[in-house]
Every structure is written in C-alpha cells, then in structure tokens.
Motif scaffolding. Structure first.
Motif, short mmCIF file in Angstrom:
data_model
loop_
_atom_site.label_atom_id
_atom_site.label_comp_id
_atom_site.label_asym_id
_atom_site.label_seq_id
_atom_site.Cartn_x
_atom_site.Cartn_y
_atom_site.Cartn_z
N HIS A 126 -2.00 5.36 7.38
CA HIS A 126 -1.69 5.83 6.04
C HIS A 126 -0.34 5.27 5.59
N ARG A 128 -1.66 10.52 -0.30
CA ARG A 128 -1.52 9.60 0.83
C ARG A 128 -2.87 9.21 1.43
N GLU A 129 -3.86 10.09 1.31
CA GLU A 129 -5.16 9.76 1.88
C GLU A 129 -5.83 8.58 1.17
N ASN A 130 -5.35 8.23 -0.02
CA ASN A 130 -5.93 7.10 -0.76
C ASN A 130 -5.20 5.79 -0.52
N HIS A 136 -3.50 3.06 2.34
CA HIS A 136 -3.43 2.65 3.74
C HIS A 136 -2.69 1.32 3.85
#
Length: 388
Positions: free
Chosen positions: A45, A54-56, A58
């Motif tokens: 991440h 943040r999950e979107n 990387h």
C-alpha cells in the motif's frame, strides 16, 4: 455491454468503464495486483496517502522498475517509472517522457511487463490500445476521431462558430486554409484544421503539428512585411520598456539615453493619465504603463504613446470624465518632479504631483478635447456630489 479498452500513454496503462458498478473493473484490479506479485513485484500500500483511501493506492517494485497503481470503481491505472535517471527533483514518477528517460535495460523490462499485462487482460476479454507516436495528418485524423467520439460524431462536419474562426486580423479561417503564424521570431506556414473551440491544429510542411488559437493565425494577404526575421512589435516594445526599467534602477545614464531614442514616437508622443486610478489621497498622479498594460506613478515606468495612435481611439485613451486623458509628452515631462527616496522600489524617478496646479496644466495640454469634461481628484478638488 461496451468493451473495456486498456490504453497505453507513455508508461501509463489505464482502463475505464462507463458504468460505475461495472464488476469487470474490480475484477481487473484484483487480477492486476495478483499478476504483479506473480511476476516478482513487491506490492505494498502507498503509505504517503491518507489512510481512508489507502486501499486504492499501491506501490510496486521489481529491481529498478517501479510502478504506481490506482484502483477505483470505474478505473484501474498503473504507471511505470524509475529513479535511476530522472529530471524532476521529486523523482522519476513526476517526469514527462518517462519511457524516453529510462535506461536501455529498464526500458526493455518495462516493455516486457507491459506486454505481459496486455496478454493477461486479453485473457479477461479486454482490448489493448498501444501508444503509437503519430505525426502529421495521421495524428490530426486520429485526434479528431477521438474528439468526435467523445463529443458527437458530426462535430467536424459543421463549420466552427464565427468567434472561433477569426484570425489575428479579423478574417475568417476555413478548414484546410493555408495560414501563417510567428514562432521564435520567424514566420511559419501550415495548413489549418479545426480542433475544438477557438483552437486549430496547424500541419507544418515538416510533418509536425502545432495547436494554436485562431487569434495567432494570419492569411498571406494579411501580412504586409514578410521578408527576413519578424519581431512582434508589441512584445518588442515591452522588452524595451523592461530594459529601460532596469537601466533606471541601475542609474545607467548611457543605456537610458539609448533606450529613450527607441521609445520616442515620431510625433513627440503623449502620456495617458488615469483619472480613475488617481484618488484624492494619492501623492502622485497615476499614468498608464506601456502597451495598454499597468499603472505607474513614475514616468520612467510609464508608456509613451504616439499621438496618431491615441487619436484613432479617443474614447479609450482620451475619454475624459473619470476615465483617462492623453496629454502632450513634453508638458508631462516638464511638470514632473522627483519622488522621495524610499517611496518606491529602486531609485527616485520623475512623477506628477497630485495638485491643482499640475492638473490645470495637464488639462490645458490634452491632445484633443475629451468627449466628457475631466473630473480629477486631488486635495481641495470639489467632490462629485458637491459639484452636482
């Protein structure tokens, strides 16, 4: 259902779905991250973005080849870059022309990974559109097709509105007209193709394409002087005035004398006095800057206009009332006194005191009678309400 296309631009691969809830996008996001891990990339991440999104985001890395990945409801993006050779001080991710800057082996590694991703998405039923460096008419045709798909199919079958096809001289530009424009101090010629709004793509004989406003273009019949090097008179005048300001601040009398001769109109010239920007509280009278731009107190920064130019537009330069008046340059310079040290940046310079005596002399020497009686403001002047 409309097919999803994976598009390449430089080192950026992206796909987009029209529907917000298209399940194919979330499937593509999971497949891409799994593919990168299977290819030996370390995928984590992005810790530099807010935790709530943040999950979107990387970050992936394999040797010197790095990638930034974004996954959303409608789109998936992956941007490859490297930090071995870069120009932007923040790193290679923020450079233009990332592929061209990549060292040979890293560039080949990028091409390999790009092809592997394209094959992976092809297995999912997605099309791949490679970034082809188009030039000349091929580029124009391709870009017009993209825009017509986005706006409406027949947009280039219609003539552009008159406001979007007026040349620098007011003439109408038509599709495939031969036009001329100034670039780097020289005339260039090309064929005009309407782009969008008031922008036109001009195809040069060498095959390169320029995207220019219609206001920058001219027909051959509208150009009086065509031989040799061309200098834009407006830009040249501004450059001379800037040089004059530097010479005044440096007290370079020899340079000032040389530049003064270049700025002296043949008919003696006139200064444009701004009544609107001169208030009762001001110590000095405000004068127009050069080229119809800016307002100044010191005459060394002001613009000197030819009387013939002023008389062509009296409502603009010499309107009277609470607007402007154009006054004989010799009179203005005779009335000027030096500003006090520290009142303005740089050395003291000549300026007009905002007094009844100075205004009386200025009004007696306008280049032509204004349409409306001037109403200057200075200490002791009647207020407009009182005068009414």
């Amino acid at each position: 259902m409309k097919p999803i296309i994976l598009k390449e631009h430089d080192t950026n691969l992206s796909l987009w779905a029209d529907a917000q809830d298209d399940a194919r996008v979330s499937h593509a996001a999971r497949a891409l991250l799994a593919h990168l891990r299977a290819r030996g990339f370390t995928v984590e991440h992005d810790m530099t973005v807010s935790e709530c999104i943040r999950e979107n985001y990387h970050e992936a890395r394999k040797g010197d080849l790095q990638a930034h990945v974004e996954t959303w409801e409608r789109t998936v993006k992956i941007e490859f870059y490297q930090n071995v050779v870069f120009k932007n001080r923040h790193g290679g991710r923020y450079d233009f022309d990332k592929r061209a800057r990549m060292p040979y082996l890293i560039g080949k590694q990028y091409e390999l990974e790009r092809d592997k991703i394209a094959v992976m998405f092809a297995g999912c039923g997605y099309l791949f559109q490679r970034d082809i460096k188009r030039t000349g008419m091929d580029y124009i045709t391709h870009r017009r097709a993209e825009l017509s798909d986005f706006h409406h199919r027949d947009m280039y079958d219609e003539s552009p509105p008159a406001s979007n096809s007026k040349s620098a001289t007011g003439a109408t530009i038509a599709h495939r007209d031969t036009v001329y424009f100034v670039d780097g101090g020289r005339w260039k010629r090309g064929v005009a193709y309407h782009n969008i709004n008031n922008m036109w793509r001009v195809l040069l004989p060498c095959g390169s394409v320029r995207n220019l406003s219609c206001r920058e273009l001219r027909h051959r019949s509208d150009i009086v002087e065509f031989t040799g090097r061309h200098f834009d008179s407006h830009a040249r005048l501004k450059a001379v005035y800037r040089a004059m300001e530097r010479a005044v601040d440096a007290a370079d009398l020899r340079k000032i004398a040389s530049l003064r001769d270049q700025l002296m109109p043949a008919d003696g010239g006139a200064y444009v006095i701004s009544l609107h920007h001169t208030q009762r509280k001001n110590r000095y009278i405000t004068v127009w800057g050069p080229c119809d731009a800016g307002y100044y107190a010191r005459l060394t920064h002001a613009g000197k206009y030819s009387v013939s130019h002023v008389l062509k537009s009296p409502g603009y330069y010499n309107s009277g009332g609470t607007g402007n008046i154009a006054v004989d340059a010799e009179t203005v310079e005779r009335l000027a006194t030096l500003t006090r040290p520290g009142e303005y940046d740089g050395a003291p310079g000549p300026a007009l005191r905002n007094t009844a005596t100075v205004w009386k002399a200025l009004l007696a020497n306008v280049v032509s009678p204004p349409a409306t009686e001037p109403q200057p403001e200075y200490r002791g002047a009647p207020r407009l309400k009182e005068a009414a």
